[in-house]
Design a protein around this motif. Sequence first.
Motif, PDB file in Angstrom:
ATOM      1  N   GLY A 200    -134.295  57.489  14.874  1.00 61.53           N
ATOM      2  CA  GLY A 200    -133.000  57.320  14.234  1.00 61.53           C
ATOM      3  C   GLY A 200    -132.690  55.856  13.974  1.00 61.53           C
ATOM      4  O   GLY A 200    -133.305  54.949  14.536  1.00 61.53           O
TER       5      GLY A 200
ATOM      6  N   ALA B 280    -132.161  60.298  11.669  1.00 64.55           N
ATOM      7  CA  ALA B 280    -130.698  60.335  11.715  1.00 64.55           C
ATOM      8  C   ALA B 280    -130.168  58.926  11.501  1.00 64.55           C
ATOM      9  O   ALA B 280    -130.852  57.938  11.774  1.00 64.55           O
TER      10      ALA B 280
ATOM     11  N   VAL C  88    -127.398  63.564  10.780  1.00 60.87           N
ATOM     12  CA  VAL C  88    -128.803  63.943  10.935  1.00 60.87           C
ATOM     13  C   VAL C  88    -129.407  64.255   9.572  1.00 60.87           C
ATOM     14  O   VAL C  88    -128.786  64.922   8.740  1.00 60.87           O
TER      15      VAL C  88
ATOM     16  N   GLY D  95    -132.814  64.321  16.553  1.00 58.42           N
ATOM     17  CA  GLY D  95    -131.584  64.778  15.907  1.00 58.42           C
ATOM     18  C   GLY D  95    -131.358  66.269  15.886  1.00 58.42           C
ATOM     19  O   GLY D  95    -130.222  66.725  15.890  1.00 58.42           O
TER      20      GLY D  95
END
Length: 378
Positions: A10, A39, A53, A81
């Motif tokens: 992420g 994400a 996400v 996510g």
Amino acid sequence: MTTRILSIAGSDSGGGAGIQADIKTITMMGAHAMTAITAVTAQNSQGVSAVEVMSPDMVAAQITAVLQDFGADAIKIGMLGSAEIAHRVADILQDHPDIPAVFDPVMVATSGAILADEATISAFDRLISLALVTTPNLPELSALGGQDIVCKKARNLLIKGGHAEGTMLIDRLIPADGPEIIWQDDRIDTPHMHGTGCTLSSAIAIGLGSGESVQSAIDHARRYVRIALHDAPDLVAQNGPMGHFSVRNDVLMKGPSFNQVTIDCTDYDASVAFYRALGLKLIVDSPPRYARLEAPNGSTLSLHKSDNVQSGAALYFEFPDMDAAVEALVQKGWLFESPAQDQSWKWREAWTRDPSGHRICIYHGGEDRRYPPWRIDQ
């Protein structure tokens, strides 16, 4: 060939963890960073305020695009996510068993924000069994069912001890076959540890992608993390980013690293002033006999007081495994003044001379080269 590392993780808008930490680590360690963002988070040192996400299809498309064109020598997996993304990533790992993967089972941010729900954590089982190394901290290990459960699934389980009590930091590697390996170091006193897990797992992936063993890759990765913690910038009051950019000559994927020179001086104060005027930073000041200065790229210069400068310079070459390096040189006919020895300043050294008689030190200093206990900040 440049090592290619794909990070699946992420995005951290504060720049301390996630994809941002991975890119910094991979770049500073001399590899090429590629990414698949799972994400996007809105976060700072205070916490995570929003998470969006990506779709499983988009995550898979990023991974496929990279692998079909660039390829990858290793894969790092961080925040996912959703359970659907976790399964899509596992599907891709199954299709590429030749690429070593490091799985950091991110569940909670350093600030305390929840980054994985129960369904996602349940999907982690597949990734644990497929990854070459899995790197949970103690709370994550508990959430995954505990050491006994995870050991049955993991090929190599690295249990990070940062959440334990005490002044010592203990990390443990439990291989699927072989004895447990333990690393033990003094804790580094800093309020800025955001992104340690992301950084460590990315650094391990670089070592694996470069052909190192699991133990060697972890050795180098831990060293990178510790040096980055030592030099964490004070950008915020606490939970700030690490000093990824401060690591220069101190993470050795392949030796030697020419990073230290010692010279004699007749006038201690004048010599220190001269090299400080050149832009070097004084990091050890022990008048009237010894000083160490640091260049912006991390190399160090030591001054040793002598009444009669005759010996010239001593050149220091650091090797990840200096004993093996010394043995290889002995096999080639090199003569050493003495066997490799541990020194009181925590270095391990062996001394020889080049054909012209200059003193050469083959050594390993680790983080104690730039961060000895007596280091000062000037």
